[in-house]
Design a protein around this motif. Structure first.
Motif, short mmCIF file in Angstrom:
data_model
loop_
_atom_site.label_atom_id
_atom_site.label_comp_id
_atom_site.label_asym_id
_atom_site.label_seq_id
_atom_site.Cartn_x
_atom_site.Cartn_y
_atom_site.Cartn_z
N VAL A 401 -33.19 6.87 -33.05
CA VAL A 401 -33.63 5.48 -33.13
C VAL A 401 -35.15 5.40 -33.28
CG1 VAL A 401 -33.72 3.30 -31.88
CG2 VAL A 401 -31.65 4.67 -31.81
N ASP A 402 -35.85 6.29 -32.61
CA ASP A 402 -37.32 6.26 -32.63
C ASP A 402 -37.90 6.72 -33.95
OD1 ASP A 402 -37.30 5.36 -30.03
OD2 ASP A 402 -37.44 7.38 -29.17
N ASP A 403 -37.08 7.26 -34.84
CA ASP A 403 -37.59 7.79 -36.10
C ASP A 403 -37.66 6.73 -37.20
OD1 ASP A 403 -38.00 10.37 -35.14
OD2 ASP A 403 -35.92 10.93 -35.47
N LEU A 404 -37.42 5.48 -36.86
CA LEU A 404 -37.64 4.36 -37.79
C LEU A 404 -38.77 3.53 -37.20
CD1 LEU A 404 -36.49 2.87 -40.36
CD2 LEU A 404 -35.32 1.37 -38.73
N GLU A 405 -39.89 3.49 -37.90
CA GLU A 405 -41.08 2.83 -37.36
C GLU A 405 -41.73 1.95 -38.41
OE1 GLU A 405 -42.84 2.78 -34.36
OE2 GLU A 405 -40.99 3.57 -33.51
N PRO A 406 -42.47 0.94 -37.96
CA PRO A 406 -43.24 0.12 -38.90
C PRO A 406 -44.18 0.99 -39.73
CG PRO A 406 -43.20 -0.93 -36.75
CD PRO A 406 -42.59 0.42 -36.58
N PHE A 407 -44.34 0.62 -40.99
CA PHE A 407 -45.11 1.45 -41.92
C PHE A 407 -46.61 1.25 -41.73
CE2 PHE A 407 -46.95 1.96 -46.26
CZ PHE A 407 -46.82 3.34 -46.32
N SER A 408 -47.33 2.37 -41.67
CA SER A 408 -48.79 2.37 -41.58
C SER A 408 -49.35 3.12 -42.77
CB SER A 408 -49.24 3.02 -40.27
OG SER A 408 -50.63 3.30 -40.31
N ALA A 409 -50.15 2.44 -43.59
CA ALA A 409 -50.69 3.06 -44.80
C ALA A 409 -51.61 4.23 -44.46
CB ALA A 409 -51.44 2.01 -45.62
N ARG A 410 -52.48 4.06 -43.48
CA ARG A 410 -53.43 5.13 -43.15
C ARG A 410 -52.71 6.36 -42.61
NH1 ARG A 410 -59.09 4.17 -40.17
NH2 ARG A 410 -59.44 3.45 -42.31
N ASP A 411 -51.78 6.15 -41.69
CA ASP A 411 -51.07 7.31 -41.12
C ASP A 411 -50.29 8.05 -42.21
OD1 ASP A 411 -52.05 6.69 -38.66
OD2 ASP A 411 -50.19 5.78 -37.90
N PHE A 412 -49.63 7.30 -43.08
CA PHE A 412 -48.86 7.93 -44.14
C PHE A 412 -49.78 8.71 -45.08
CE2 PHE A 412 -46.83 8.13 -48.28
CZ PHE A 412 -45.51 8.47 -47.98
N ARG A 414 -52.78 10.04 -44.59
CA ARG A 414 -53.37 11.24 -43.97
C ARG A 414 -52.31 12.32 -43.73
NH1 ARG A 414 -58.54 10.68 -42.42
NH2 ARG A 414 -58.38 12.46 -40.99
N ALA A 415 -51.10 11.88 -43.40
CA ALA A 415 -50.03 12.86 -43.18
C ALA A 415 -49.66 13.55 -44.50
CB ALA A 415 -48.81 12.18 -42.58
N VAL A 416 -49.60 12.79 -45.58
CA VAL A 416 -49.27 13.36 -46.88
C VAL A 416 -50.36 14.33 -47.34
CG1 VAL A 416 -49.14 12.79 -49.34
CG2 VAL A 416 -47.74 11.55 -47.70
N ALA A 417 -51.60 14.01 -47.07
CA ALA A 417 -52.72 14.86 -47.49
C ALA A 417 -52.95 16.04 -46.56
CB ALA A 417 -53.99 14.02 -47.60
N GLY A 418 -52.18 16.12 -45.49
CA GLY A 418 -52.33 17.24 -44.56
C GLY A 418 -53.56 17.15 -43.68
N LEU A 419 -54.01 15.93 -43.42
CA LEU A 419 -55.19 15.71 -42.56
C LEU A 419 -54.74 15.32 -41.16
CD1 LEU A 419 -57.48 13.71 -45.03
CD2 LEU A 419 -57.41 16.18 -44.62
N GLY A 420 -55.66 15.37 -40.23
CA GLY A 420 -55.35 15.01 -38.85
C GLY A 420 -55.25 13.51 -38.67
N GLU A 421 -54.83 13.13 -37.47
CA GLU A 421 -54.68 11.70 -37.15
C GLU A 421 -56.02 11.01 -37.18
OE1 GLU A 421 -52.53 8.94 -33.72
OE2 GLU A 421 -52.90 11.09 -33.39
N ALA A 422 -56.03 9.79 -37.73
CA ALA A 422 -57.26 9.01 -37.81
C ALA A 422 -57.75 8.67 -36.42
CB ALA A 422 -57.03 7.75 -38.63
#
Length: 423
Positions: A401-412, A414-422
């Motif tokens: 259930v916890d794996d469905l979350e509101p979408f965050s452009a910055r988090d997505f 940075r995660a795609v680019a392999g960078l750390g959390e903002a």
């Protein structure tokens, strides 16, 4: 007659005399043979006549007697005592381990540390296949190599393979090349540019799902192709809405699959949401109409309407979906107030044609992207945002259930680019 008689007598006597003499010694061995056979069957009477046989017989019983005696004395009554001694031991063993294993699991669920693994951790793990494909390609391409036209073309190919789309890939490659020709550029700098450009594209579409409290019930129509995770997404969304204190009703409009009806009923039990359902093969539009009536009567906050999965190129099924929308609007002209298209990230570029078809038929107002953890082509979400500009309300990177979350452009991004959390 008298002469012949003695001759015959003499001849017979001589004849019988010869036979009787040898017959007597022959009888002796026969008598000896007879006792030899008799002692085998009846050893006791013949034991005195033949010495050898009784001797063998005497030895046999002597051997048998001692063997029989130890067998009798071997099993002392200790055998019943042993089980009596073993019985208390298992009781002690069973009692001792029970509290220990039970106590351990009770203390384990307390890992309140898991929330710290939180959404960012789950997001990066879920997008690891996409980010790994991108970052590995970028690192290999820009390590100890000067930037030129060929390098930028190779970069575009890497981005296209991640399904970022032609326009987006060209845009990112252009941003990387600005002012850097014939210069060496570090892979980390390219990743930072990638994250910045992706966030710029996704920022305008990263919008939460807004529930208008003035509309009761707020009707959400869930649509998508077969296997996109639509019914599971409804259950997860119902859990989130219930956690916010809203009353929720579920309409099992996927009447083609009995499993979908049962699945939704299970989610209803878990979340405390009422489920309106019919028999398999029932009219989906009629069921949606009934559910809306019931939700109005119960003053329910949110009505989630499930629909059967259908391929976007099957016109008959798309027409049936349009009928569901028309029937709902007979009761409420403004409904459905939201039509969410559930997309499976693993389909890649096929998601574009799905958005086009469902937007025309059901008036799609927002997107939910699932199964991002199962593909290296998660960049399709960026391509959809760039082409359609539809709001992306939720993304899913797992089964819980916890794996469905509101979408965050910055988090997505940075995660795609392999960078750390903002920060």
């Amino acid at each position: 007659m008298s002469e012949t008689e003695p001759k015959k007598r003499g001849f017979l006597s001589r004849l019988f005399g010869r036979d009787e003499e040898p017959a007597k010694p022959a009888q002796a061995p026969e008598t000896v043979a007879e006792p030899a056979l008799e002692p085998v069957e009846e050893p006791k009477p013949e034991t005195e006549a033949v010495v050898a046989l009784p001797g063998a017989e005497a030895e046999a019983p002597v051997v048998d007697v001692p063997v029989a005696e130890p067998i009798v004395t071997a099993p002392p009554v200790d055998i019943p005592e042993l089980p009596a001694e073993l019985e208390p031991e298992p009781e002690l063993v069973v009692v001792a381990p029970q509290p220990e294993p039970f106590a351990a699991p009770e203390s384990e669920p307390a890992p309140a540390a898991q929330p710290k693994r939180s959404w960012w951790r789950r997001l990066t793990e879920g997008l690891s296949r996409t980010s790994s494909a991108l970052t590995t390609g970028i690192t290999d391409l820009f390590t100890k190599r000067k930037l030129d036209a060929g390098t930028l073309e190779d970069l575009e190919d890497i981005l296209i393979q991640a399904d970022l789309g032609l326009a987006t890939s060209a845009r990112i490659a252009k941003a990387v090349g600005e002012g850097r020709y014939d210069k060496q550029i570090e892979p980390s700098e390219v990743k930072a540019i990638l994250a910045r450009e992706v966030e710029t594209i996704l920022g305008p579409v990263a919008l939460p799902l807004a529930i208008d409290a003035t509309k009761k019930p707020f009707v959400i129509l869930m649509v998508g192709v077969n296997g996109s995770g639509k019914t599971t997404t409804i259950g997860k969304l119902a859990a989130k809405l219930r956690a916010e204190g809203k009353s929720v009703m579920l309409a099992a409009g996927d009447t083609f699959r009995a499993a979908a009806i049962e699945q939704l009923r299970v989610w209803g039990e878990r979340t405390g949401a009422e489920v309106v359902h019919g028999q398999q093969g029932a009219d989906a539009a009629g069921l949606a109409f009934e559910a809306l009536q019931k939700a109005k009567t119960n003053n329910t906050d949110v009505l989630l309407v499930d629909t059967a999965g259908r391929l976007q190129n099957k016109q008959g099924l798309m027409d049936e979906l349009a009928k569901v929308v028309r029937v709902i609007r007979k009761q409420d002209a403004s409904a459905p107030h939201a039509a969410l298209l559930v997309l499976d990230a693993t389909v890649g570029q096929n998601a574009i044609s799905q958005v086009e078809a469902f937007r025309e038929t059901a008036g799609v107002t927002g997107l939910v992207m699932t199964k991002l953890d199962g593909t290296a082509r998660g960049g399709i979400l960026v391509a959809l945002a760039a082409q359609f500009g539809l709001p992306v309300h939720f993304i899913g990177v797992g089964e819980s259930v916890d794996d469905l979350e509101p979408f965050s452009a910055r988090d997505f991004a940075r995660a795609v680019a392999g960078l750390g959390e903002a920060a």
